[in-house]
Design a protein around this motif. Sequence first.
Motif, PDB file in Angstrom:
ATOM      1  N   ASP A 154     -55.396  85.392  45.848  1.00 33.95           N
ATOM      2  CA  ASP A 154     -55.411  86.088  47.178  1.00 33.95           C
ATOM      3  C   ASP A 154     -54.895  87.279  47.121  1.00 33.95           C
ATOM      4  O   ASP A 154     -54.579  87.997  48.191  1.00 33.95           O
ATOM      5  CB  ASP A 154     -54.970  85.175  48.147  1.00 33.95           C
ATOM      6  N   ARG A 155     -54.266  87.810  45.937  1.00 34.62           N
ATOM      7  CA  ARG A 155     -53.405  89.184  45.957  1.00 34.62           C
ATOM      8  C   ARG A 155     -53.998  89.810  44.699  1.00 34.62           C
ATOM      9  O   ARG A 155     -54.497  89.404  43.765  1.00 34.62           O
ATOM     10  CB  ARG A 155     -51.977  88.839  46.148  1.00 34.62           C
ATOM     11  N   PHE A 156     -53.592  91.068  44.467  1.00 34.55           N
ATOM     12  CA  PHE A 156     -53.821  91.961  43.200  1.00 34.55           C
ATOM     13  C   PHE A 156     -53.126  91.259  42.206  1.00 34.55           C
ATOM     14  O   PHE A 156     -51.841  90.850  42.448  1.00 34.55           O
ATOM     15  CB  PHE A 156     -53.224  93.227  43.346  1.00 34.55           C
ATOM     16  N   VAL A 157     -53.633  91.172  41.177  1.00 35.05           N
ATOM     17  CA  VAL A 157     -52.910  90.687  39.916  1.00 35.05           C
ATOM     18  C   VAL A 157     -52.590  91.778  39.107  1.00 35.05           C
ATOM     19  O   VAL A 157     -53.221  92.521  38.542  1.00 35.05           O
ATOM     20  CB  VAL A 157     -53.968  89.688  38.935  1.00 35.05           C
ATOM     21  N   THR A 158     -51.139  91.870  39.131  1.00 38.46           N
ATOM     22  CA  THR A 158     -50.676  93.214  38.525  1.00 38.46           C
ATOM     23  C   THR A 158     -50.051  92.893  37.209  1.00 38.46           C
ATOM     24  O   THR A 158     -49.476  93.605  36.583  1.00 38.46           O
ATOM     25  CB  THR A 158     -49.304  93.674  39.436  1.00 38.46           C
ATOM     26  N   GLY A 159     -50.186  91.594  36.624  1.00 33.32           N
ATOM     27  CA  GLY A 159     -49.653  91.286  35.225  1.00 33.32           C
ATOM     28  C   GLY A 159     -49.675  89.756  35.083  1.00 33.32           C
ATOM     29  O   GLY A 159     -49.637  89.011  35.984  1.00 33.32           O
ATOM     30  N   VAL A 160     -49.959  89.460  33.861  1.00 34.68           N
ATOM     31  CA  VAL A 160     -49.757  87.981  33.445  1.00 34.68           C
ATOM     32  C   VAL A 160     -48.917  87.694  32.094  1.00 34.68           C
ATOM     33  O   VAL A 160     -48.851  88.641  31.422  1.00 34.68           O
ATOM     34  CB  VAL A 160     -51.336  87.402  33.076  1.00 34.68           C
ATOM     35  N   THR A 161     -48.394  86.379  32.114  1.00 35.85           N
ATOM     36  CA  THR A 161     -47.641  86.094  31.081  1.00 35.85           C
ATOM     37  C   THR A 161     -47.464  84.551  30.711  1.00 35.85           C
ATOM     38  O   THR A 161     -48.030  83.887  31.774  1.00 35.85           O
ATOM     39  CB  THR A 161     -46.221  86.614  31.098  1.00 35.85           C
ATOM     40  N   CYS A 162     -47.462  84.139  29.445  1.00 38.30           N
ATOM     41  CA  CYS A 162     -47.341  82.625  29.195  1.00 38.30           C
ATOM     42  C   CYS A 162     -46.233  82.372  28.756  1.00 38.30           C
ATOM     43  O   CYS A 162     -45.591  82.989  27.865  1.00 38.30           O
ATOM     44  CB  CYS A 162     -48.479  82.155  28.343  1.00 38.30           C
ATOM     45  N   VAL A 163     -45.399  81.451  29.503  1.00 36.75           N
ATOM     46  CA  VAL A 163     -43.957  80.904  28.967  1.00 36.75           C
ATOM     47  C   VAL A 163     -43.975  79.526  28.768  1.00 36.75           C
ATOM     48  O   VAL A 163     -44.298  78.797  29.903  1.00 36.75           O
ATOM     49  CB  VAL A 163     -42.915  81.625  29.936  1.00 36.75           C
ATOM     50  N   ASP A 164     -43.658  79.158  27.491  1.00 31.11           N
ATOM     51  CA  ASP A 164     -43.645  77.632  27.373  1.00 31.11           C
ATOM     52  C   ASP A 164     -44.696  76.836  27.865  1.00 31.11           C
ATOM     53  O   ASP A 164     -44.701  75.790  28.451  1.00 31.11           O
ATOM     54  CB  ASP A 164     -42.291  76.927  28.176  1.00 31.11           C
ATOM     55  N   GLY A 165     -45.853  77.439  27.575  1.00 28.65           N
ATOM     56  CA  GLY A 165     -47.145  76.682  27.968  1.00 28.65           C
ATOM     57  C   GLY A 165     -47.619  76.988  29.640  1.00 28.65           C
ATOM     58  O   GLY A 165     -48.383  76.465  29.926  1.00 28.65           O
ATOM     59  N   GLN A 166     -46.948  77.788  30.254  1.00 26.87           N
ATOM     60  CA  GLN A 166     -47.023  77.915  31.564  1.00 26.87           C
ATOM     61  C   GLN A 166     -47.670  79.272  31.815  1.00 26.87           C
ATOM     62  O   GLN A 166     -47.113  80.171  31.213  1.00 26.87           O
ATOM     63  CB  GLN A 166     -45.954  77.588  32.350  1.00 26.87           C
ATOM     64  N   LEU A 167     -48.664  79.461  32.612  1.00 31.34           N
ATOM     65  CA  LEU A 167     -49.142  80.668  32.956  1.00 31.34           C
ATOM     66  C   LEU A 167     -48.662  81.251  34.334  1.00 31.34           C
ATOM     67  O   LEU A 167     -48.547  80.361  35.402  1.00 31.34           O
ATOM     68  CB  LEU A 167     -50.744  80.552  33.336  1.00 31.34           C
ATOM     69  N   TRP A 168     -48.029  82.397  34.426  1.00 29.91           N
ATOM     70  CA  TRP A 168     -47.341  83.031  35.539  1.00 29.91           C
ATOM     71  C   TRP A 168     -48.245  84.312  35.640  1.00 29.91           C
ATOM     72  O   TRP A 168     -48.789  85.064  34.670  1.00 29.91           O
ATOM     73  CB  TRP A 168     -45.965  83.663  35.208  1.00 29.91           C
ATOM     74  N   HIS A 169     -48.359  84.767  37.006  1.00 25.30           N
ATOM     75  CA  HIS A 169     -48.832  86.086  37.257  1.00 25.30           C
ATOM     76  C   HIS A 169     -47.967  86.674  38.232  1.00 25.30           C
ATOM     77  O   HIS A 169     -47.485  86.128  39.107  1.00 25.30           O
ATOM     78  CB  HIS A 169     -50.348  86.110  37.477  1.00 25.30           C
TER      79      HIS A 169
END
Length: 114
Positions: A35-50
């Motif tokens: 619902d907001r701009f996606v300004t970055g993504v990363t995966c940490v320990d199998g989890q997706l963060w944005h």
Amino acid sequence: MAWADGYLWIGQCYGARIHKVDATTGEVVKTLTSDRFVTGVTCVDGQLWHAAAGDDKPAELRRLGADGTPEEVLSVPVAMIAGSRPPATAASGAPGSGKIAPGPTQVRRLKLPP
């Protein structure tokens, strides 16, 4: 962009989407929406963060479930974050430490309804 388990996760900022791309075939196998701009993504320990920003609200780091629903949200007291790193590294000032913005920052965990 992030790499995990043979897939690239690519954030589409103004489209507010995150695409899971098979690195072997180049096929988009899943698309998540935000619902907001996606300004970055990363995966940490199998989890997706944005990283999420825009609409004159403080920026956020969001841990997403498999369906793209935010399971954890960290509020960041800055207007924009470009790129994202694991939230546990988001407070020191050394180069490459994961610092989100110049100056001191505080990350606050928000409780989401079930």
